[in-house]
Design a protein around this motif. Structure first.
Motif, PDB file in Angstrom:
ATOM      1  N   ARG A  39       0.805  -1.227  -0.135  1.00  0.00           N
ATOM      2  CA  ARG A  39      -0.009   0.056   0.079  1.00  0.00           C
ATOM      3  C   ARG A  39       1.056   1.226  -0.113  1.00  0.00           C
ATOM      4  O   ARG A  39       2.053   1.183   0.503  1.00  0.00           O
ATOM      5  CB  ARG A  39      -1.104   0.011   1.108  1.00  0.00           C
ATOM      6  CG  ARG A  39      -0.413   0.377   2.507  1.00  0.00           C
ATOM      7  CD  ARG A  39      -1.262   0.370   3.825  1.00  0.00           C
ATOM      8  NE  ARG A  39      -0.774   1.052   4.907  1.00  0.00           N
ATOM      9  CZ  ARG A  39      -0.964   2.264   5.045  1.00  0.00           C
ATOM     10  NH1 ARG A  39      -1.141   3.230   4.157  1.00  0.00           N
ATOM     11  NH2 ARG A  39      -0.499   2.960   6.350  1.00  0.00           N
ATOM     12  N   LYS A  40       0.514   2.458  -0.406  1.00  0.00           N
ATOM     13  CA  LYS A  40       0.942   3.661  -0.676  1.00  0.00           C
ATOM     14  C   LYS A  40       0.847   4.159   0.966  1.00  0.00           C
ATOM     15  O   LYS A  40      -0.189   4.167   1.681  1.00  0.00           O
ATOM     16  CB  LYS A  40       0.305   4.616  -1.519  1.00  0.00           C
ATOM     17  CG  LYS A  40       0.964   5.936  -1.545  1.00  0.00           C
ATOM     18  CD  LYS A  40       0.000   6.902  -2.226  1.00  0.00           C
ATOM     19  CE  LYS A  40       0.528   8.524  -1.929  1.00  0.00           C
ATOM     20  NZ  LYS A  40       0.674   8.835  -0.555  1.00  0.00           N
ATOM     21  N   GLN A  91       4.396   9.843   1.382  1.00  0.00           N
ATOM     22  CA  GLN A  91       5.357   9.388   0.380  1.00  0.00           C
ATOM     23  C   GLN A  91       4.653   9.349  -0.912  1.00  0.00           C
ATOM     24  O   GLN A  91       3.516   9.458  -1.123  1.00  0.00           O
ATOM     25  CB  GLN A  91       5.790   8.064   0.808  1.00  0.00           C
ATOM     26  CG  GLN A  91       6.504   7.907   2.197  1.00  0.00           C
ATOM     27  CD  GLN A  91       6.857   6.481   2.230  1.00  0.00           C
ATOM     28  OE1 GLN A  91       6.659   5.501   1.638  1.00  0.00           O
ATOM     29  NE2 GLN A  91       7.246   6.280   3.644  1.00  0.00           N
ATOM     30  N   LYS A  92       5.553   9.292  -1.972  1.00  0.00           N
ATOM     31  CA  LYS A  92       5.145   9.450  -3.409  1.00  0.00           C
ATOM     32  C   LYS A  92       4.250   8.176  -3.756  1.00  0.00           C
ATOM     33  O   LYS A  92       3.311   7.962  -4.199  1.00  0.00           O
ATOM     34  CB  LYS A  92       6.138   9.619  -4.201  1.00  0.00           C
ATOM     35  CG  LYS A  92       5.880  10.504  -5.505  1.00  0.00           C
ATOM     36  CD  LYS A  92       7.172  10.647  -6.248  1.00  0.00           C
ATOM     37  CE  LYS A  92       6.712  11.476  -7.691  1.00  0.00           C
ATOM     38  NZ  LYS A  92       6.753  12.827  -7.528  1.00  0.00           N
ATOM     39  N   LYS A  93       4.865   6.944  -3.365  1.00  0.00           N
ATOM     40  CA  LYS A  93       4.418   5.644  -3.526  1.00  0.00           C
ATOM     41  C   LYS A  93       4.637   4.889  -2.269  1.00  0.00           C
ATOM     42  O   LYS A  93       4.891   5.228  -1.040  1.00  0.00           O
ATOM     43  CB  LYS A  93       5.072   4.965  -4.794  1.00  0.00           C
ATOM     44  CG  LYS A  93       4.542   5.690  -6.043  1.00  0.00           C
ATOM     45  CD  LYS A  93       5.473   5.249  -7.262  1.00  0.00           C
ATOM     46  CE  LYS A  93       5.990   4.006  -7.491  1.00  0.00           C
ATOM     47  NZ  LYS A  93       6.468   3.862  -8.700  1.00  0.00           N
ATOM     48  N   ALA A  94       4.548   3.429  -2.335  1.00  0.00           N
ATOM     49  CA  ALA A  94       4.787   2.622  -1.537  1.00  0.00           C
ATOM     50  C   ALA A  94       6.234   2.764  -0.799  1.00  0.00           C
ATOM     51  O   ALA A  94       6.283   2.807   0.637  1.00  0.00           O
ATOM     52  CB  ALA A  94       4.618   1.172  -1.760  1.00  0.00           C
TER      53      ALA A  94
END
Length: 128
Positions: A111-112, A116-119
Protein backbone atom coordinates in the motif's frame (compact mmCIF):
# COMPACT_ATOMS: atom_id res chain seq x y z
CA UNK A 1 -20.38 -36.81 -16.01
CA UNK A 2 -19.19 -34.87 -13.02
CA UNK A 3 -18.16 -31.23 -13.08
CA UNK A 4 -15.38 -30.18 -10.71
CA UNK A 5 -15.43 -26.59 -9.48
CA UNK A 6 -12.41 -24.88 -7.87
CA UNK A 7 -11.23 -21.31 -7.23
CA UNK A 8 -7.78 -19.91 -7.97
CA UNK A 9 -6.46 -16.53 -6.83
CA UNK A 10 -3.43 -14.36 -7.64
CA UNK A 11 -2.94 -10.70 -6.63
CA UNK A 12 -6.47 -9.28 -7.02
CA UNK A 13 -7.63 -11.82 -9.63
CA UNK A 14 -10.20 -14.49 -8.81
CA UNK A 15 -10.81 -17.38 -11.23
CA UNK A 16 -13.72 -19.80 -10.93
CA UNK A 17 -12.71 -22.95 -12.84
CA UNK A 18 -15.15 -25.65 -13.98
CA UNK A 19 -13.56 -28.90 -15.23
CA UNK A 20 -15.47 -31.69 -16.97
CA UNK A 21 -14.43 -34.62 -19.18
CA UNK A 22 -14.30 -33.56 -22.83
CA UNK A 23 -12.10 -32.76 -25.81
CA UNK A 24 -9.73 -30.16 -24.33
CA UNK A 25 -11.60 -26.91 -25.07
CA UNK A 26 -10.59 -24.07 -22.72
CA UNK A 27 -13.01 -21.14 -22.50
CA UNK A 28 -12.18 -18.00 -20.50
CA UNK A 29 -15.03 -15.48 -20.00
CA UNK A 30 -16.88 -16.98 -23.01
CA UNK A 31 -13.82 -16.57 -25.30
CA UNK A 32 -11.27 -19.10 -26.47
CA UNK A 33 -8.11 -19.07 -24.32
CA UNK A 34 -5.92 -18.05 -27.31
CA UNK A 35 -8.23 -15.09 -28.02
CA UNK A 36 -8.46 -13.99 -24.38
CA UNK A 37 -4.72 -14.07 -23.62
CA UNK A 38 -2.55 -12.21 -26.10
CA UNK A 39 0.76 -14.06 -25.67
CA UNK A 40 1.73 -17.71 -26.10
CA UNK A 41 3.45 -17.66 -22.69
CA UNK A 42 0.12 -16.99 -20.94
CA UNK A 43 -1.63 -19.74 -22.93
CA UNK A 44 1.23 -22.09 -21.95
CA UNK A 45 0.79 -21.16 -18.27
CA UNK A 46 -2.91 -22.04 -18.46
CA UNK A 47 -2.09 -25.40 -20.12
CA UNK A 48 0.84 -26.22 -17.80
CA UNK A 49 -1.13 -28.42 -15.34
CA UNK A 50 -2.39 -30.56 -18.23
CA UNK A 51 1.10 -30.87 -19.73
CA UNK A 52 2.62 -32.00 -16.42
CA UNK A 53 -0.12 -34.54 -15.71
CA UNK A 54 -0.25 -35.69 -19.37
CA UNK A 55 -4.00 -35.04 -19.59
CA UNK A 56 -3.97 -32.65 -22.59
CA UNK A 57 -7.26 -32.88 -24.49
CA UNK A 58 -9.09 -34.92 -21.84
CA UNK A 59 -10.98 -32.15 -20.05
CA UNK A 60 -13.09 -29.17 -21.08
CA UNK A 61 -12.44 -26.08 -18.97
CA UNK A 62 -14.83 -23.18 -18.44
CA UNK A 63 -13.44 -20.21 -16.51
CA UNK A 64 -15.00 -17.04 -15.11
CA UNK A 65 -12.21 -14.68 -14.11
CA UNK A 66 -12.29 -11.07 -12.89
CA UNK A 67 -10.00 -8.54 -11.26
CA UNK A 68 -6.31 -7.81 -11.72
CA UNK A 69 -4.37 -7.88 -14.97
CA UNK A 70 -3.44 -10.46 -17.59
CA UNK A 71 -0.63 -12.18 -15.68
CA UNK A 72 -2.58 -12.36 -12.43
CA UNK A 73 -5.59 -13.79 -14.23
CA UNK A 74 -3.66 -16.50 -16.12
CA UNK A 75 -1.84 -17.58 -12.94
CA UNK A 76 -5.15 -17.65 -11.01
CA UNK A 77 -6.60 -19.90 -13.73
CA UNK A 78 -3.52 -22.16 -13.53
CA UNK A 79 -3.99 -22.56 -9.76
CA UNK A 80 -7.70 -23.34 -10.18
CA UNK A 81 -7.03 -25.98 -12.86
CA UNK A 82 -4.29 -27.56 -10.73
CA UNK A 83 -6.61 -27.78 -7.72
CA UNK A 84 -9.40 -29.27 -9.84
CA UNK A 85 -7.07 -31.92 -11.31
CA UNK A 86 -5.96 -32.91 -7.78
CA UNK A 87 -9.62 -33.24 -6.83
CA UNK A 88 -10.17 -35.61 -9.77
CA UNK A 89 -7.04 -37.73 -9.18
CA UNK A 90 -5.01 -37.49 -5.94
CA UNK A 91 -1.89 -38.86 -7.68
CA UNK A 92 -1.64 -35.66 -9.76
CA UNK A 93 -0.68 -33.86 -6.53
CA UNK A 94 2.73 -35.58 -6.59
CA UNK A 95 3.37 -34.15 -10.08
CA UNK A 96 2.03 -30.62 -9.52
CA UNK A 97 3.31 -29.87 -5.99
CA UNK A 98 7.08 -29.91 -6.82
CA UNK A 99 6.45 -27.49 -9.73
CA UNK A 100 4.77 -25.03 -7.33
CA UNK A 101 1.40 -25.10 -9.08
CA UNK A 102 -0.58 -25.83 -5.91
CA UNK A 103 0.88 -22.93 -3.92
CA UNK A 104 -1.17 -19.74 -3.67
CA UNK A 105 1.21 -16.87 -4.45
CA UNK A 106 0.63 -14.58 -1.47
CA UNK A 107 2.46 -11.54 -2.86
CA UNK A 108 0.21 -8.50 -3.09
CA UNK A 109 0.79 -4.86 -4.01
CA UNK A 110 2.17 -2.91 -1.07
CA UNK A 111 0.00 0.00 0.00
CA UNK A 112 0.96 3.65 -0.50
CA UNK A 113 2.00 5.39 2.71
CA UNK A 114 1.02 8.96 3.64
CA UNK A 115 3.76 11.54 3.17
CA UNK A 116 5.38 9.44 0.43
CA UNK A 117 5.09 9.39 -3.34
CA UNK A 118 4.44 5.62 -3.58
CA UNK A 119 4.80 2.58 -1.30
CA UNK A 120 8.58 2.95 -0.93
CA UNK A 121 9.47 5.99 -3.05
CA UNK A 122 9.77 9.26 -1.16
CA UNK A 123 9.35 12.86 -2.27
CA UNK A 124 12.65 14.53 -3.21
CA UNK A 125 14.52 15.78 -0.14
CA UNK A 126 15.62 19.40 -0.20
CA UNK A 127 18.30 20.38 2.30
CA UNK A 128 17.72 24.14 1.76
Amino acid sequence: MSITHKIGRRKTSVARVYLKPGSGVITVNRKDVADYFSTDVMVYKVNQPFLLTETVGQYDVTVNVFGGGNTGQCEAIRLGISRALCDINAEFRLLLKPEGLLTRDARMVERKKPGQKKARKKFQFSKR
